[in-house]
Design an enzyme around this catalytic site. Structure first.
Site, mmCIF file in Angstrom:
data_model
loop_
_atom_site.group_PDB
_atom_site.id
_atom_site.type_symbol
_atom_site.label_atom_id
_atom_site.label_comp_id
_atom_site.label_asym_id
_atom_site.label_seq_id
_atom_site.Cartn_x
_atom_site.Cartn_y
_atom_site.Cartn_z
ATOM 1 N N LYS A 254 0.834 -1.213 0.000
ATOM 2 C CA LYS A 254 0.000 0.000 0.000
ATOM 3 C C LYS A 254 0.857 1.247 0.000
ATOM 4 C CE LYS A 254 -4.351 -1.287 2.101
ATOM 5 N NZ LYS A 254 -5.346 -0.885 3.098
ATOM 6 N N PHE A 255 1.968 1.155 0.749
ATOM 7 C CA PHE A 255 2.852 2.298 0.857
ATOM 8 C C PHE A 255 3.391 2.683 -0.512
ATOM 9 C CE2 PHE A 255 7.375 3.440 1.085
ATOM 10 C CZ PHE A 255 7.244 4.705 1.629
ATOM 11 N N ASN A 256 3.807 1.683 -1.290
ATOM 12 C CA ASN A 256 4.388 1.973 -2.593
ATOM 13 C C ASN A 256 3.404 2.699 -3.508
ATOM 14 O OD1 ASN A 256 7.055 1.512 -2.804
ATOM 15 N ND2 ASN A 256 6.863 -0.684 -3.230
ATOM 16 N N LYS B 10 1.411 4.823 -2.666
ATOM 17 C CA LYS B 10 1.280 6.223 -2.251
ATOM 18 C C LYS B 10 2.145 7.153 -3.090
ATOM 19 C CE LYS B 10 -1.429 6.162 1.476
ATOM 20 N NZ LYS B 10 -2.567 7.030 1.706
ATOM 21 N N TYR B 11 3.083 6.567 -3.846
ATOM 22 C CA TYR B 11 3.912 7.409 -4.704
ATOM 23 C C TYR B 11 3.109 8.020 -5.856
ATOM 24 C CZ TYR B 11 8.665 6.670 -2.913
ATOM 25 O OH TYR B 11 9.814 6.703 -2.167
ATOM 26 N N GLU C 165 15.589 -3.174 7.708
ATOM 27 C CA GLU C 165 14.319 -2.496 7.971
ATOM 28 C C GLU C 165 13.268 -3.550 8.341
ATOM 29 O OE1 GLU C 165 12.753 -0.522 4.537
ATOM 30 O OE2 GLU C 165 11.365 0.729 5.682
ATOM 31 N N HIS D 31 18.477 2.185 7.998
ATOM 32 C CA HIS D 31 17.514 1.489 8.882
ATOM 33 C C HIS D 31 18.158 0.674 10.006
ATOM 34 C CE1 HIS D 31 14.026 2.983 6.966
ATOM 35 N NE2 HIS D 31 14.332 2.437 5.797
ATOM 36 N N ASP E 270 13.982 9.646 4.929
ATOM 37 C CA ASP E 270 13.480 8.611 4.036
ATOM 38 C C ASP E 270 12.564 9.192 2.948
ATOM 39 O OD1 ASP E 270 12.813 6.242 2.843
ATOM 40 O OD2 ASP E 270 12.373 5.158 4.672
ATOM 41 N N PRO F 77 10.052 12.446 2.912
ATOM 42 C CA PRO F 77 9.258 13.548 3.470
ATOM 43 C C PRO F 77 7.856 13.626 2.880
ATOM 44 C CG PRO F 77 11.480 14.290 3.065
ATOM 45 C CD PRO F 77 11.386 12.888 2.505
#
Lengths: 741, 741
Positions: free
Chosen positions: B367-369, B371-372, B568, B587, B642, B644
């Site tokens: 999901k994080f990826n 967000k790009y 990480e 990390h 990492d 911002p």
């Protein structure tokens, strides 16, 4: 509405006795000095437990609830939101409570948590009724004191109070404060023109409270002002003291609060994405451009350390040769001052400035206070951070203007800095007003509050004043005189238009051991070097503000809110005093210690300006701060910085405060915007400003009052809050009405 | 120094077998999916325990230590700082270790913690010797790989390694990287003039590693370059795998780390005020104006969300009619692009932009990826955050220049953004170099790093490449070609001067299950859709960088550091691979899981760029982050942001990162400045820059290398760190020498 202070008589010695015991034990528990352990927060860091909790809650949500029905009587009505209509009162006068009504005001569908089946709390019905009565009695007491002083009390709560009394709530009963509207285009906010006429009254202080008389000669008291009645206040206070120590009420409140917390967790899980969707769909509005007010900030520490450092260096570059001080009749230049301190401003660093609270200040308010002295030199504090010095506070005014201009640049950030009035002499007000007008310290992004330190004992021991009464006179008489005869006190009159409230400040962990009662010495007789108790201060502050507000309202002038520091440390009785007297408070950490007071603060939606970064340096570690818990339960929380000079690192202290809270507690956009909205509501910004900040209907409680295009708070969230609040109030009302059957 | 890769042969089947078991169990423990519980941090929040701990420590400090001497043999020498002289080596070649020497380099007196009496750890002497030998063997392995690749290894550690081998450490043995110095006044950093001549070599990849030959026809290998030897690497790796699973070594390392932590607590209590005094006395230098480098930041997320939003709105105001894209041969204007997305930039908010990591991303790297992608649209990502689009990356270049200009305004903040090379095609390098030169993306406050995502599997499944070997060729052959013949590859040659290192990035919690061994398929044979393991990637990255660095050093060009994301998430074997191959890592959270690796990272002072706010959104809650613990123990920690865009709220993300760490963990000024200094040392800034940032002697280890006027780190702190480090190393040396008796 009759303008008089309703009196009651004390006949109940038992009441007083119990109250005294409660007070003593509250003090006692505080004496044990292990203050930290008294906060019964979970030892875990709050974010730590979240996932586990959510999993458990999910389980609960799936399984049907089978409550144990201990001692159930005959309260059969489901007390959660009843879709369609409420059974209390007629529909047209009901504040918005039902989900059906929510739909009318544009709340998207969301998943509601409904508890069906019989009422069962694990408490006997008698206990519930007993608790409900006590809680409503307490709220009626607060309602009375708020109305008398033109402070705020939510009409939803009033509505349910009337219901429980089988009366009808009327919109006219609502009392609202008056704040000075922003200056119109081309209007000079500093103009001393057009001051109202002299009323010709004479103000005199009787037993610590200012009374007004027809004239110097005529001793006829001005009849239509409600002067307070000490005995009534004490009786009310004792009622509340008993209530917060009452077993069943404590258990009941504790359970309701736990319920509120769990219910919010469920709501969040079920509706988080729906709230996010609502917020995402609002064009042009996000957390960065919703209005937020720094509701608690001290003017003398409103700049960050780097800013102060830069200002000192700049002043030296420009003003080295200027006389900034006179000592023993000798003028001293800025250069001379720094020479005498054996330092050169160029070499100064934030380290040597040493105004930042470090690890050394934790639980050491004394050390913290000395941090106000740059480089440890009180001369520099006087020069840069005071209004009454040889330069008439010029530097201080400049610094504040720079802070204001940063806020104006940010556009959406506002602050309510506190300026000090000490009560050492009656001239303080005038000199402050002169400073204000001379340097024209005004900004649309700033509203002024006056703080009064509780340091009678210091002035008394230095023989600056002779009694507590004298201190009260110094503080309040000038205000009455300027209100009665603005023509004679033009500058003060103008300044007072820009003041929105009073704060009472000092280290709450110091305590006097004195219990306020009818037997306490009257202010004029209070001549010992001992400081009166917190409650004593509160009563006399409140009483004078109340009379003053009534006088000012009659004259069509703005009124003042009482917004003391309260519950940062010390006994829980402080919070009780604030519950009776204050529109809103700063800190409120100690609500953790008293479930009854915490539940009352929830039911009456008393705003609390919290400053977790300040607490982190002084009284309570960040991860243990109750803010996230309070917010989840639905208490009315705002975020504030307290002292950017001591606590913050970045150029935007308020944003730093929000960012850290968001990061550590994983707040959602909706949470942050809800806090921002609370801060505007809590603030002393005028009706006109608030309409711009929050929308036309901001005074309406519930989703009808929320303009998502301005607040960026999801309607679902506001509806959840409102429906939950109403069902708590309805539960109490039902319990009370049950008894009457 | 001989330029060859020293080989060793595997004959030890037992070794391989055990190593395989360790690897399997490391994977196994990770498979259990309860990743969080694997971090054996105290459940309490770290600040919570501090006071209790300090009280206990105080007790210890007062009572004389009476260690239980279990299985003690004959190590009688006190191993803590020996005032006066060290018994290892002759004094003149000893790195500064004693307090007597500390005095020479201007360290104020401070209270030292000395453990006297016989050595007693609760371990048998045999076990200690066994552990010491293993740890020194591990460090010798790292030393070898660092020297071969011109990466850094501290000379203090080398000195003790030589001691244990009864050899003499020579200053000439120290190997240092080369970074391109900042451009001189009037020098154009983008000039393609003066590129060195063609060497005429031919580069070819054999088994995944580039080899150089005399010429296309002549197959004579260039002899003086050290090509790696796979079997040796595997043997070394297996030695290390056995070590980190070895019982006595684990116990020993764990105890030493606990000791280091407690010793620091004592040091802090005893010297906190002395450190503060030192720091306060330094004119004109404070935390705000010490240099700090954001050692880990991705270029595509180096602006904060508000900045990106503003840029998008601005670009629309200026460029609405401009063609920004070609789709199916049709030109699309910016307006057309937004129309096709059904949105108007004016309505965009940070909420709808949706690039901020929320609660939804925790433990969800997938999901994080996503967000790009602004507004979830990959078109916008391509337009604003990529270098290779229709506009040739113009917008991306502008955004980065704005970020750089903000850094320049701040003066003391620097960053090392990562740009991506994927290995899809051999043209990537050229197109990146063209972008760099076309938009002249250079700033004194920025140094470039290249990140290579470990996504062979994705390219393979899309048939973009046919084998892992092809990906390696695409990544590394162009670098060799530009290094051999800069005349032919002028742009790339210039760009490569400004690159300082390589990063390897991807979600570490995905794992392949493959164990790297001599039996693993060679890169050219690696044609399955499965991704190779982390270690496999590391080995081939390292090997090629090593050969490249040797070639570049010979040509007098700058060399590269290998700085992968590591630890990480995922298995601890990642950290082992980095220990062998990497100058420093990002990390390192998983060092919590392996006391041996953690102790090795301490002994070899391997820099770790930590990003607690990033972890807080992805893998580990803020309060549980091991950063404060690592810092106390003396690991070489820096702070970095990492992403911002995803994680930060304010205009100064790096300051936000420091401020939150300082607030939550109550870091002192000295702590924060120590972290800042570490970040400069870790960074790819050139020798010339570092001399300006940290002072002339920055390369010297210990207090001699610390210029407090530049770093604002107390000499007492640096002396404490250095003396403690030396005594740990001396303890190991003594234990090893003991055996020889």
């Amino acid at each position: 509405m009759e303008k008089s202070f309703p009196k009651s008589l004390i006949e109940d010695d038992h009441l007083r006795e119990v109250a005294e015991r409660v007070f003593a034990s509250a003090l006692g528990s505080e004496d044990s000095k292990v203050e930290l352990s008294l906060f019964d927060v979970a030892v875990d860091c709050p974010i730590g437990d979240r996932e586990a909790k959510e999993r458990e809650l999910m389980k609960v949500a799936v399984e049907p609830t089978r409550g144990k029905t201990t001692g159930r009587k005959h309260l059969l009505r489901s007390f959660t939101v009843d879709p369609g209509l409420s059974q209390v009162g007629t529909l047209d006068s009901v504040p918005l409570v039902s989900s059906a009504k929510s739909a009318l005001v544009n709340v998207p569908d969301f998943q509601r948590v409904a508890i069906t089946g019989d009422y069962a709390t694990g408490l006997s019905m008698e206990d519930v009724q007993h608790a409900a009565k006590g809680l409503f009695q307490a709220m009626a007491i607060r309602e009375k004191y708020m109305r008398l002083s033109f402070q705020r009390f939510p009409c939803t709560t009033s509505f349910y109070l009337r219901c429980s009394e089988n009366e009808r709530w009327k919109e006219e009963d609502q009392v609202l404060p008056t704040f000075t509207p922003p200056p119109k285009p081309n209007e000079d906010p500093f103009s001393t023109e057009g001051a109202p006429d002299n009323l010709g009254y004479t103000a005199r202080m009787n037993d610590g409270v200012v009374h007004l008389y027809r004239s110097q000669e005529n001793d006829a008291q001005i009849y239509n002002l409600p002067y307070p009645h000490l005995e009534t206040f004490i009786t009310d206070m004792n009622v509340l003291l008993m209530l917060i120590a009452d077993g069943p009420t404590k258990t009941f409140s504790h359970r309701r609060l736990k319920f509120l917390e769990s219910k919010f967790h469920l709501h969040e899980m079920l509706n988080e994405m729906a709230e996010l969707k609502e917020v995402k769909a609002i064009p042009h509005r996000d957390f960065y451009n919703v209005r937020k007010v720094d509701t608690h900030i001290h003017a003398a520490a409103c700049m960050n350390q780097k800013h102060l450092l830069r200002f000192i260096k700049k002043s030296y570059r420009v003003d080295a040769d200027r006389v900034v001080r006179v000592k023993d009749g000798q003028p001293i230049t800025l250069e001379g001052l720094f020479n005498s301190l054996h330092l050169h401003p160029y070499d100064l660093t934030v380290d040597s400035l040493d105004v930042h609270a470090g690890r050394q200040t934790f639980h050491r308010f004394d050390k913290f206070n000395s941090k106000y002295n740059p480089v440890g030199a009180s001369e520099l504090r006087e020069l840069y951070l005071k209004t009454d010095n040889y330069m008439e506070g010029e530097y201080f005014a400049h610094i504040i203007k720079e802070v204001a201009s940063d806020l104006e640049d940010s556009r959406y950030q506002h602050a309510e800095p506190r300026l000090s009035i000490y009560g050492r002499s009656p001239d303080e007000w005038n000199s402050l007003a002169c400073w204000f007008l001379k340097f024209r310290v005004h900004s649309p992004n700033i509203r002024w509050t006056i703080q009064i330190p509780r340091i009678y004992d210091i002035f008394r021991s230095k023989n600056v004043i002779s009694s507590f009464g004298e201190m009260l006179k110094n503080i309040f008489l000038p205000l009455f005189e300027a209100t009665v005869n603005p023509q004679k006190h033009k500058k003060l009159h103008v300044f007072l238009k820009h003041v929105t409230g009073f704060d009472s400040v000092d280290d709450e962990s110091k305590h006097s051991g004195h219990m306020f009662s009818t037997k306490s010495s009257k202010p004029d007789e209070w001549t010992t070097e001992k400081n009166p108790s917190y409650t004593y201060y509160m009563y006399y502050m409140y009483s004078n503000i109340m009379v003053l507000n009534n006088l000012r309202r009659e004259r069509g002038m703005n009124t003042y809110q009482f917004r003391p520091h309260c519950g940062e440390a010390g006994a829980v009785t402080h919070l009780l005093a604030a519950f009776m007297t204050s529109d809103n408070i700063s800190h409120g950490l100690n609500l953790k210690k008293s479930p009854v007071l915490q539940f009352l603060f929830y039911l009456a939606q008393i705003p609390i300006a919290m400053s977790p970064l300040s607490n982190n340096s002084l009284f309570l570690e960040y991860a243990k701060n109750p803010l996230p818990e309070f917010l989840q339960k639905g208490l009315c929380i705002s975020l504030s910085t307290d002292d950017p000079m001591q606590f913050h690192y970045t150029k935007e202290p308020l944003m730093e405060e929000y960012a850290i809270a968001a990061q550590v507690w994983k707040l959602s956009t909706c949470d942050m915007c809800e806090i921002s909205r609370n801060s505007v509501l809590q603030s002393g910004y005028s009706h006109e400003d608030k309409v711009i900040f929050l929308g036309q209907n901001y005074l309406k409680e519930g989703p009808e009052g929320n303009d998502i295009r301005k607040s960026n708070v999801a309607q679902i969230r506001v509806a959840y809050r409102y429906e939950t609040w109403c069902s708590e109030l309805a539960l109490l009302t039902d319990a009370i009405k049950c008894t009457d059957d």
